[in-house]
Write an enzyme that holds these catalytic residues in place. Structure first.
Site, PDB file in Angstrom:
ATOM      1  N   GLY A 229      40.925  19.593  60.516  1.00 61.02           N
ATOM      2  CA  GLY A 229      39.552  19.512  60.047  1.00 61.02           C
ATOM      3  C   GLY A 229      38.570  20.413  60.844  1.00 61.02           C
ATOM      4  O   GLY A 229      37.451  19.757  60.776  1.00 61.02           O
TER       5      GLY A 229
ATOM      6  N   ARG B  97      53.244  16.761  40.393  1.00 60.35           N
ATOM      7  CA  ARG B  97      51.783  17.265  40.763  1.00 60.35           C
ATOM      8  C   ARG B  97      50.621  16.901  40.064  1.00 60.35           C
ATOM      9  O   ARG B  97      49.510  16.665  40.636  1.00 60.35           O
ATOM     10  CB  ARG B  97      52.125  18.820  40.780  1.00 60.35           C
ATOM     11  CG  ARG B  97      52.829  19.573  41.966  1.00 60.35           C
ATOM     12  CD  ARG B  97      52.314  20.816  42.255  1.00 60.35           C
ATOM     13  NE  ARG B  97      52.681  21.788  41.630  1.00 60.35           N
ATOM     14  CZ  ARG B  97      52.434  23.056  41.572  1.00 60.35           C
ATOM     15  NH1 ARG B  97      51.942  23.608  42.613  1.00 60.35           N
ATOM     16  NH2 ARG B  97      52.747  24.004  40.584  1.00 60.35           N
TER      17      ARG B  97
ATOM     18  N   MET C 293      46.621  22.363  52.291  1.00 64.69           N
ATOM     19  CA  MET C 293      47.767  23.440  52.125  1.00 64.69           C
ATOM     20  C   MET C 293      48.639  23.110  51.004  1.00 64.69           C
ATOM     21  O   MET C 293      49.576  22.918  51.102  1.00 64.69           O
ATOM     22  CB  MET C 293      48.621  22.977  53.716  1.00 64.69           C
ATOM     23  CG  MET C 293      47.661  23.414  54.752  1.00 64.69           C
ATOM     24  SD  MET C 293      47.050  25.061  54.698  1.00 64.69           S
ATOM     25  CE  MET C 293      48.359  25.937  55.224  1.00 64.69           C
ATOM     26  N   ARG C 294      47.962  22.884  49.959  1.00 67.86           N
ATOM     27  CA  ARG C 294      48.518  22.556  48.645  1.00 67.86           C
ATOM     28  C   ARG C 294      47.908  23.691  47.568  1.00 67.86           C
ATOM     29  O   ARG C 294      46.823  24.050  47.619  1.00 67.86           O
ATOM     30  CB  ARG C 294      48.280  21.279  48.145  1.00 67.86           C
ATOM     31  CG  ARG C 294      48.794  20.160  49.075  1.00 67.86           C
ATOM     32  CD  ARG C 294      49.639  19.209  48.343  1.00 67.86           C
ATOM     33  NE  ARG C 294      50.130  18.299  49.359  1.00 67.86           N
ATOM     34  CZ  ARG C 294      51.614  18.254  49.633  1.00 67.86           C
ATOM     35  NH1 ARG C 294      52.287  18.850  49.066  1.00 67.86           N
ATOM     36  NH2 ARG C 294      51.964  17.442  50.567  1.00 67.86           N
TER      37      ARG C 294
ATOM     38  N   LEU D  25      46.793  24.174  43.790  1.00 62.42           N
ATOM     39  CA  LEU D  25      46.259  23.399  42.731  1.00 62.42           C
ATOM     40  C   LEU D  25      46.730  24.063  41.670  1.00 62.42           C
ATOM     41  O   LEU D  25      46.457  25.424  41.382  1.00 62.42           O
ATOM     42  CB  LEU D  25      44.827  23.369  43.048  1.00 62.42           C
ATOM     43  CG  LEU D  25      44.359  22.589  44.329  1.00 62.42           C
ATOM     44  CD1 LEU D  25      42.897  22.873  44.614  1.00 62.42           C
ATOM     45  CD2 LEU D  25      44.452  21.139  44.139  1.00 62.42           C
TER      46      LEU D  25
ATOM     47  N   HIS E 147      40.389  31.002  53.669  1.00 66.86           N
ATOM     48  CA  HIS E 147      41.700  31.692  53.752  1.00 66.86           C
ATOM     49  C   HIS E 147      41.726  32.410  55.200  1.00 66.86           C
ATOM     50  O   HIS E 147      41.048  33.255  55.284  1.00 66.86           O
ATOM     51  CB  HIS E 147      42.441  32.616  52.842  1.00 66.86           C
ATOM     52  CG  HIS E 147      43.753  33.048  52.773  1.00 66.86           C
ATOM     53  ND1 HIS E 147      44.782  32.153  52.846  1.00 66.86           N
ATOM     54  CD2 HIS E 147      44.258  34.105  53.236  1.00 66.86           C
ATOM     55  CE1 HIS E 147      45.853  32.512  53.095  1.00 66.86           C
ATOM     56  NE2 HIS E 147      45.567  34.071  53.449  1.00 66.86           N
TER      57      HIS E 147
ATOM     58  N   ASP F 200      45.181  32.371  46.255  1.00 66.77           N
ATOM     59  CA  ASP F 200      44.546  32.959  47.056  1.00 66.77           C
ATOM     60  C   ASP F 200      43.810  34.115  46.494  1.00 66.77           C
ATOM     61  O   ASP F 200      43.676  35.277  47.042  1.00 66.77           O
ATOM     62  CB  ASP F 200      44.994  33.385  48.499  1.00 66.77           C
ATOM     63  CG  ASP F 200      45.515  32.025  49.063  1.00 66.77           C
ATOM     64  OD1 ASP F 200      44.830  30.924  49.195  1.00 66.77           O
ATOM     65  OD2 ASP F 200      46.619  32.021  49.835  1.00 66.77           O
TER      66      ASP F 200
ATOM     67  N   GLU G 249      35.619  31.720  60.864  1.00 67.52           N
ATOM     68  CA  GLU G 249      35.785  30.605  59.753  1.00 67.52           C
ATOM     69  C   GLU G 249      34.508  29.680  59.781  1.00 67.52           C
ATOM     70  O   GLU G 249      34.031  29.379  58.566  1.00 67.52           O
ATOM     71  CB  GLU G 249      37.342  29.808  59.668  1.00 67.52           C
ATOM     72  CG  GLU G 249      38.210  30.827  59.529  1.00 67.52           C
ATOM     73  CD  GLU G 249      39.473  29.766  59.242  1.00 67.52           C
ATOM     74  OE1 GLU G 249      39.427  28.703  58.618  1.00 67.52           O
ATOM     75  OE2 GLU G 249      40.652  30.556  59.536  1.00 67.52           O
TER      76      GLU G 249
HETATM   77  C1  GAR Z   1      42.283  27.360  58.725  1.00 68.74           C
HETATM   78  O1  GAR Z   1      42.510  28.492  59.379  1.00 68.74           O
HETATM   79  C2  GAR Z   1      42.330  27.796  57.131  1.00 68.74           C
HETATM   80  O2  GAR Z   1      41.786  28.957  57.020  1.00 68.74           O
HETATM   81  C3  GAR Z   1      43.743  27.393  57.135  1.00 68.74           C
HETATM   82  O3  GAR Z   1      44.085  26.211  57.497  1.00 68.74           O
HETATM   83  C4  GAR Z   1      43.326  26.251  58.545  1.00 68.74           C
HETATM   84  C5  GAR Z   1      42.683  24.752  59.017  1.00 68.74           C
HETATM   85  O4  GAR Z   1      42.184  24.615  60.066  1.00 68.74           O
HETATM   86  N1  GAR Z   1      43.637  27.483  55.469  1.00 68.74           N
HETATM   87  C6  GAR Z   1      44.831  27.883  54.809  1.00 68.74           C
HETATM   88  O5  GAR Z   1      45.729  28.270  55.264  1.00 68.74           O
HETATM   89  C7  GAR Z   1      44.979  27.680  53.276  1.00 68.74           C
HETATM   90  N2  GAR Z   1      46.100  28.384  52.946  1.00 68.74           N
HETATM   91  P1  GAR Z   1      41.296  23.226  59.992  1.00 68.74           P
HETATM   92  O6  GAR Z   1      42.111  21.968  59.548  1.00 68.74           O
HETATM   93  O7  GAR Z   1      40.824  22.890  61.667  1.00 68.74           O
HETATM   94  O8  GAR Z   1      39.997  23.137  59.525  1.00 68.74           O
END
Ligand code: GAR
Length: 202
Positions: free
Chosen positions: A13, A66, A91-92, A94, A110, A146, A175
Site C-alpha cells: 500500500g 469472480r 492484483m486482480r 476486474l 501500472h 491494462d 508512481e
Molecule cells: C505498484 O508498483 C503498482 O504499480 C503495482 O503494484 C505495486 C503496488 O505497490 N500494480 C500492478 O502491478 C497492477 N497490475 P504498493 O502496494 O506499495 O502500492
C-alpha cells in the site's frame, strides 16, 4: 462536491499512502471513504486503520466465483458512497460486471510504460526485453487488461545491473508523484476523454 475515493489494494500500500499524504497536504481535493483489500495480510489495511479510514477485507478466497467476489466489492464501495474507484496495487483483473458498474470512474496505476508490458510481471518483462527506459502509467480501466485510456505517464531509466527490486524502487518514486496528480486532475474536472484519448483541459 468533493470526490469520494474507494481504494482497492492487495499488498503493502505505498501508492495508497502517497494518495493519503497528498490529501493531507491539500494537494488532492478528495476524501478516501474506504480501503478494501482482497487478502487479509495486505499491509494497506493497517495503513488505512492508522489514517482513521474504514478498512474492509473482501477475502477473494471466501468467494467461489469472480462475480460474487466483485458483487461484494461493489456493495462495500456503494455503501461507502464511493464516486471514484482507485486501484493501488490491486492484483486482480476486474470483469465487465465491475467495470460497467463504475464505467469511466475506475483508475489504475501500472508499473510500466503501457502499452508495453501489461500484466502482473511488468518489471521482469521490461528487464527481460532489454528496454533502456521504463516507468509507470495511470489510466482509466476498461474491460481489457491494462488497456484503458492513458491519463499520465512518467519515465525512468533502466540501468545496467538493475534487478526487479532496484527498477521497481525507482519506478515507485514516480508512481507516488503521478498517481495523486492524476487523481487531482480528475477531481478538478480537468480530464476530457474522447475515445481512448485523455486531454487535460484548463
Ligand atoms: C505498484 O508498483 C503498482 O504499480 C503495482 O503494484 C505495486 C503496488 O505497490 N500494480 C500492478 O502491478 C497492477 N497490475 P504498493 O502496494 O506499495 O502500492
Amino acid at each position: 462536491m468533493a470526490e469520494v475515493l474507494g481504494v482497492l489494494c492487495s499488498g503493502r500500500g505505498t501508492d495508497l499512502q502517497a494518495i493519503l499524504d497528498a490529501i493531507d497536504r491539500g494537494e488532492v481535493d478528495a476524501k478516501v471513504a474506504v480501503v478494501i483489500a482482497d487478502k487479509p495480510e495486505a499491509f494497506a489495511l493497517e495503513r488505512s486503520k492508522k489514517a482513521g479510514i474504514a478498512a474492509v477485507l473482501v477475502d477473494r478466497k471466501k468467494y467461489e466465483g469472480r462475480e460474487s467476489f466483485e458483487e461484494a466489492l461493489i456493495e462495500a464501495l456503494e455503501k461507502a458512497g464511493v464516486t471514484l474507484v482507485v486501484l493501488a496495487g490491486f492484483m486482480r483483473i476486474l470483469t465487465p460486471l465491475f467495470v460497467r458498474h463504475f464505467a469511466g470512474r475506475i483508475m489504475n496505476i501500472h508499473p510500466a510504460l503501457l502499452p508495453s508490458f501489461p500484466g502482473a510481471h511488468a518489471h521482469r518483462d521490461a528487464l527481460a526485453h532489454g528496454v533502456k527506459v521504463s516507468g509507470c502509467t495511470v489510466h482509466f480501466v476498461d474491460e481489457g487488461t491494462d488497456s484503458g485510456p492513458i491519463i499520465l505517464q512518467a519515465a525512468v531509466p533502466v540501468l545496467d545491473g538493475d534487478t526487479e527490486e532496484t527498477l521497481s524502487a525507482r519506478v515507485l518514486e514516480e508512481e507516488h508523484r503521478i498517481y495523486p496528480k492524476a487523481i487531482q486532475l480528475y477531481c478538478a474536472g480537468k480530464l476530457k476523454v474522447t475515445g481512448r484519448i485523455v486531454s487535460i483541459v484548463e
